[in-house]
Design a protein around this motif. Structure first.
Motif, short mmCIF file in Angstrom:
data_model
loop_
_atom_site.label_atom_id
_atom_site.label_comp_id
_atom_site.label_asym_id
_atom_site.label_seq_id
_atom_site.Cartn_x
_atom_site.Cartn_y
_atom_site.Cartn_z
N LEU A 60 -0.52 4.22 -14.77
CA LEU A 60 1.06 4.10 -15.31
C LEU A 60 1.04 4.21 -16.26
N ASN A 61 1.04 4.61 -17.12
CA ASN A 61 2.26 5.58 -18.02
C ASN A 61 2.40 6.59 -18.63
N SER A 62 1.92 7.82 -17.50
CA SER A 62 1.50 8.40 -17.34
C SER A 62 3.02 8.99 -16.24
N ASP A 63 3.57 10.38 -17.28
CA ASP A 63 4.73 11.21 -16.27
C ASP A 63 4.09 12.11 -14.87
N ALA A 64 2.86 12.39 -15.10
CA ALA A 64 2.00 13.11 -14.71
C ALA A 64 1.93 12.65 -12.85
N ILE A 65 1.60 10.80 -12.88
CA ILE A 65 1.20 10.28 -11.56
C ILE A 65 2.79 9.74 -11.07
N ASP A 66 3.12 10.48 -9.69
CA ASP A 66 4.39 10.00 -9.12
C ASP A 66 3.43 8.49 -7.75
N ALA A 67 2.54 8.62 -7.85
CA ALA A 67 3.15 6.98 -6.87
C ALA A 67 0.90 6.74 -7.49
N VAL A 68 0.57 5.19 -7.07
CA VAL A 68 -0.08 4.68 -7.07
C VAL A 68 -0.92 3.92 -6.18
N LEU A 69 -2.07 4.02 -5.37
CA LEU A 69 -3.36 4.30 -4.29
C LEU A 69 -3.51 3.00 -4.59
N ILE A 70 -3.23 1.69 -4.33
CA ILE A 70 -4.32 0.78 -4.70
C ILE A 70 -5.53 -0.07 -4.17
N ALA A 71 -6.51 0.40 -4.11
CA ALA A 71 -8.06 0.29 -3.31
C ALA A 71 -9.02 -0.43 -3.62
N SER A 72 -8.15 -1.44 -5.28
CA SER A 72 -9.50 -2.35 -5.89
C SER A 72 -9.57 -3.40 -4.81
N ALA A 73 -10.24 -4.07 -6.10
CA ALA A 73 -10.77 -5.29 -5.25
C ALA A 73 -9.29 -6.48 -4.90
N THR A 74 -9.37 -7.05 -3.93
CA THR A 74 -8.51 -7.74 -3.84
C THR A 74 -7.59 -8.59 -4.96
N PRO A 75 -8.44 -9.43 -5.52
CA PRO A 75 -7.54 -10.42 -6.49
C PRO A 75 -7.02 -9.92 -7.69
N THR A 76 -7.08 -8.32 -7.76
CA THR A 76 -6.41 -7.42 -8.13
C THR A 76 -5.29 -6.55 -8.11
N HIS A 77 -4.84 -7.37 -6.69
CA HIS A 77 -3.82 -6.32 -5.70
C HIS A 77 -2.17 -6.63 -7.09
N ALA A 78 -2.09 -8.02 -6.69
CA ALA A 78 -0.87 -8.59 -6.66
C ALA A 78 -0.47 -8.00 -8.24
N ASP A 79 -1.56 -7.52 -8.89
CA ASP A 79 -0.91 -7.30 -10.44
C ASP A 79 -0.71 -6.20 -10.71
N LEU A 80 -1.74 -5.92 -10.30
CA LEU A 80 -1.41 -3.71 -10.23
C LEU A 80 -0.17 -4.03 -9.63
N LEU A 81 -0.13 -4.12 -8.08
CA LEU A 81 1.07 -4.09 -7.97
C LEU A 81 2.09 -3.71 -8.26
N GLU A 82 2.59 -5.04 -9.13
CA GLU A 82 3.17 -5.56 -9.60
C GLU A 82 4.18 -4.19 -11.11
N GLN A 83 2.61 -4.04 -11.32
CA GLN A 83 2.59 -2.71 -12.71
C GLN A 83 3.18 -1.64 -12.42
N ALA A 84 2.35 -1.77 -11.21
CA ALA A 84 2.57 0.59 -10.94
C ALA A 84 4.33 -0.17 -10.27
N VAL A 85 4.58 -1.01 -10.42
CA VAL A 85 6.35 -1.15 -9.25
C VAL A 85 6.99 -1.34 -10.40
N ARG A 86 6.70 -1.66 -11.61
CA ARG A 86 7.71 -1.76 -12.84
C ARG A 86 6.99 -0.87 -13.95
N ALA A 87 6.40 0.13 -13.31
CA ALA A 87 6.73 1.63 -13.93
C ALA A 87 6.73 2.72 -12.94
N GLY A 88 7.56 2.69 -11.78
CA GLY A 88 8.24 3.45 -11.71
C GLY A 88 7.57 3.93 -10.49
N LYS A 89 6.86 3.68 -10.28
CA LYS A 89 5.21 4.99 -9.41
C LYS A 89 5.83 4.07 -7.90
#
Length: 334
Positions: A60-89
């Motif tokens: 989430l913090n690296s400028d060397a990452i443009d995009a995130v693919l979330i394939a973790s356990a379902t209960p983690t999706h919402a938090d990771l989605l929000e964090q990734a979008v806020r990080a501009g990914k």
């Protein structure tokens, strides 16, 4: 020179490894980072596909990452989605956004104003037979839809540990077909009635069903039926037909390649795909490819987004309530 989209993969279980293979093989993508709470597994997957293992915060913090693919356990999706979008990914998030529709709504409301590309993992839209059905339906080949019939019949029972964590058949299995129904017809489900039973696995009776039948009424008047089962005795069976005022279109079950034998008074035909993954494997790559093109600014029709995720889940929630109450339930608006 083509600019590669540098992806971090979060989650390296079975479906994460499917995504890892697709990310690593896509000419427009660099699989740069693999993250998992099981760091040893992340290391193994990263080494296999030429990436490195790291943490979610690195992704989430690296400028060397443009995009995130979330394939973790379902209960983690919402938090990771929000964090990734806020990080501009840019984010490809496996379905569902969350097991709680309200939590999913809250996250979508928060992140929707942030203009980064996001897609939700309804890969069945990228099945070539389903796409041909939709294209011909849009051309008006069969007129206005009147009756839609769908079957989703998995060949083998998943582990009971998976079923405990899945959110139930409506949110896990049927939700793909709720999305397909909306996408194919460009219409919304307004009411749903569901019957279900634990016939293949009686031990899940207290928390889930493995066999179900649903009836749905569409906003424009059409009626739809869906049957689901977690186990067949004959292979993976996925079918969709749309009957209209001027005919019918069908995306049929597909067999493995092979010759049909005519002998004596019998006919032996090649069987269906042995499991769901064999049938739909290519759709994961096609969905990823569409998303990469979208990130690069191409207009991609039918790419499932956040609102699609919410609307399919709203149908799933209504279906779950119908199972419990034994009555038709209205689908909540989004």
């Amino acid at each position: 020179m083509q600019t590669l989209q540098r992806f971090a993969l979060i989650g390296s279980g079975f479906i994460g490894q499917v995504h890892a293979a697709n990310l690593a093989s896509h000419p427009g993508v660099e699989l740069a980072l693999v993250c998992d709470i099981d760091h040893a597994r992340a290391e193994t997957v990263a080494q296999r596909f030429g990436a490195v293992a790291g943490s979610v915060q690195q992704a989430l913090n690296s400028d060397a990452i443009d995009a995130v693919l979330i394939a973790s356990a379902t209960p983690t999706h919402a938090d990771l989605l929000e964090q990734a979008v806020r990080a501009g990914k840019a984010v490809y998030c496996e379905k569902p956004i969350d097991l709680s529709l309200q939590r999913a709504r809250d996250v979508v409301e928060k992140i929707s104003p942030i203009k980064v590309p996001v897609t939700v993992g309804f890969n069945r839209r990228f099945d070539l037979s389903h796409q041909q059905l939709k294209a011909q339906f849009k051309q008006g080949v069969i007129g206005k839809a009147e009756l839609i019939q769908m079957a989703c019949r998995a060949s083998e029972l998943p582990p009971i540990s998976y079923l405990h964590a899945s959110g139930g058949q409506m949110r896990d299995q049927a939700i793909h077909f709720f999305d397909l129904l909306r996408w194919l017809t460009e219409d919304e489900v307004v009411t749903v009635g569901a019957l279900g039973a634990a016939l293949a696995m009686p031990e899940i009776r207290e928390f889930d069903v493995d066999t179900s039948v649903l009836i749905m009424r569409m906003q424009q008047g059409a009626l739809a039926q869906l049957d689901n089962t977690r186990r067949t005795a004959y292979g993976y069976d996925e079918r969709i037909s749309v009957m209209g005022s001027a005919g019918m279109l069908a995306s049929e079950s597909q067999s493995t390649r092979g010759a049909t034998l005519y002998q004596g008074n019998g006919i032996t035909q090649p069987g269906l795909y042995a499991d769901w993954f064999s049938r739909v494997q290519t759709t994961y790559y096609s969905h990823l490819d569409a998303f990469v093109r979208h990130i690069k600014g191409e207009q991609v029709d039918g790419l499932p987004g956040l609102i699609d995720g919410l609307r399919a889940q709203a149908i799933a929630e209504a279906a779950q309530l119908s199972l419990v109450r034994g009555e038709f339930v209205a689908v909540e608006g989004i």
